[in-house]
Design a protein around this motif. Structure first.
Motif, short mmCIF file in Angstrom:
data_model
loop_
_atom_site.label_atom_id
_atom_site.label_comp_id
_atom_site.label_asym_id
_atom_site.label_seq_id
_atom_site.Cartn_x
_atom_site.Cartn_y
_atom_site.Cartn_z
N MET A 141 56.40 122.09 35.34
CA MET A 141 56.03 121.43 36.20
C MET A 141 54.97 122.10 37.01
SD MET A 141 57.78 118.15 37.04
CE MET A 141 57.52 118.17 38.54
N ILE A 144 51.83 120.99 35.34
CA ILE A 144 51.35 120.19 35.64
C ILE A 144 50.27 120.36 36.90
CG2 ILE A 144 51.58 117.63 36.00
CD1 ILE A 144 54.59 118.15 34.56
N LYS A 173 54.15 109.27 27.92
CA LYS A 173 54.23 109.48 29.50
C LYS A 173 55.36 110.78 29.89
CE LYS A 173 53.06 104.50 30.11
NZ LYS A 173 53.61 103.23 31.25
N ASN A 174 56.00 111.40 28.97
CA ASN A 174 56.63 112.31 29.88
C ASN A 174 56.05 113.67 29.07
OD1 ASN A 174 58.88 111.25 30.04
ND2 ASN A 174 59.65 110.44 27.87
N PRO A 176 53.46 116.99 29.56
CA PRO A 176 52.79 116.86 30.92
C PRO A 176 51.55 116.98 30.72
CG PRO A 176 53.57 118.74 29.22
CD PRO A 176 53.95 117.49 29.12
N TYR A 178 49.74 114.35 29.92
CA TYR A 178 49.88 112.66 30.70
C TYR A 178 50.03 112.71 32.16
CZ TYR A 178 50.80 107.83 31.26
OH TYR A 178 50.61 106.80 32.18
N LYS A 179 51.62 114.02 32.27
CA LYS A 179 51.29 113.83 33.45
C LYS A 179 50.87 114.46 34.60
CE LYS A 179 57.25 113.51 33.05
NZ LYS A 179 58.21 114.29 33.14
N ALA A 180 50.16 115.23 34.04
CA ALA A 180 48.59 115.90 34.88
C ALA A 180 47.89 115.40 35.15
CB ALA A 180 48.57 117.47 34.19
N VAL A 182 47.36 112.34 35.51
CA VAL A 182 48.71 111.26 36.23
C VAL A 182 47.91 111.84 38.19
CG1 VAL A 182 50.12 109.16 37.03
CG2 VAL A 182 49.77 109.66 34.11
N GLU A 183 48.55 112.64 37.83
CA GLU A 183 49.31 112.96 39.00
C GLU A 183 47.47 113.16 39.73
OE1 GLU A 183 50.51 118.12 41.07
OE2 GLU A 183 51.92 116.04 39.70
#
Length: 203
Positions: A141, A144, A173-174, A176, A178-180, A182-183
Motif C-alpha cells: 500500500m 502504491i 486490477k490487483n 500495485p 495499475y492501482k498506483a 488509478v490512484e
C-alpha cells in the motif's frame, strides 16, 4: 441497570427496560428499543452512562499491546474479563473489561472468537504468518502511494514504465502498478493515458 451486548457483530449499550429468562428489552441512547438475547449480554452495570462506557472502553482498547495480551492469554478458551484481569489486574475495572473485549474482537489474527465474549489465542505460527501478511500488505500500500505521488509530480516510476502496455490494454486490477496509476489519476483528476503522457511514460 445498563447492559453492553453484541448485536449482529456490533457492540451496543443501553438501559435494560425489562428482562425475561432468555432475552431483555434494551433502550439505546437514540431511543430505539431492541430485544437482546440473554446470551448476547456481556456486561451489566449501573454506571457510567452507556455512551461514556463505550467511549472509555474504546480508548482503553487502543492502548492495549496485542503482543503482550497474546502472551498473557491462557492456552485454553477464555473470556474477555479473564484477559482483563490477567492484563490489567485482578480488580480490572468495568471499563478495562469492556476495553479488553473490544481489543480482542478487533484482533482476529491474534485471537479467534469462540462464542459470545469468548476467545482462543491463535497458534504462534499462524499469528506470525498473519502478521507477516499484514506487514506485506502495508508495504504494498505504501509502494502504491509512493508511485502515485511520483506520477502526480510528472515522474514515471520504472516498474510502471515496464508494465505500461499491460496497464493500458490488459490491466491486472490487483497489480500495485495499475492501482498506483488509478490512484494518481483520481488524485489529479487526469485520465490515465494523459497522466502517463505527462509523466513521460509515453513518447
Amino acid at each position: 441497570m445498563y447492559a453492553l451486548f453484541e448485536e449482529a457483530g456490533k457492540f451496543l449499550a443501553g438501559r435494560i427496560l425489562s428482562e425475561a429468562e432468555t432475552s431483555a428489552q434494551i433502550e439505546l441512547d437514540s431511543g430505539k428499543r431492541v430485544k437482546a438475547k440473554a446470551a448476547h449480554i456481556l456486561l451489566r452495570f449501573e454506571k457510567p452512562a452507556p455512551a461514556e462506557l463505550m467511549a472509555q472502553a474504546q480508548a482503553v482498547a487502543a492502548t492495549m499491546e496485542l503482543d503482550l495480551a497474546w502472551e498473557f492469554a491462557p492456552e485454553d478458551e477464555f473470556g474477555f474479563a479473564d484477559l482483563a484481569r490477567d492484563y490489567f489486574s485482578d480488580n480490572a475495572t468495568l471499563t478495562q473489561q469492556a476495553g479488553a473485549l473490544f481489543a480482542l474482537y478487533e484482533a482476529p489474527h491474534y485471537f479467534r472468537r469462540a462464542g459470545k465474549g469468548r476467545f482462543k489465542k491463535a497458534p504462534a505460527e499462524i499469528l506470525q504468518q498473519a502478521l507477516a501478511a499484514i506487514e506485506k500488505k502495508k508495504a504494498v500500500m505504501q509502494q502504491i502511494a509512493d508511485w502515485a505521488e511520483q506520477l502526480g509530480r510528472g515522474e514515471c516510476p520504472q516498474p510502471i514504465r515496464e508494465q505500461l502496455y499491460k496497464i493500458l490494454f490488459r490491466p491486472d486490477k490487483n497489480a500495485p502498478e495499475y492501482k498506483a496509476v488509478v490512484e494518481a489519476s483520481r488524485a489529479t483528476h487526469t485520465a490515465p493515458l494523459e497522466l502517463l503522457q505527462k509523466a513521460g511514460a509515453i513518447d
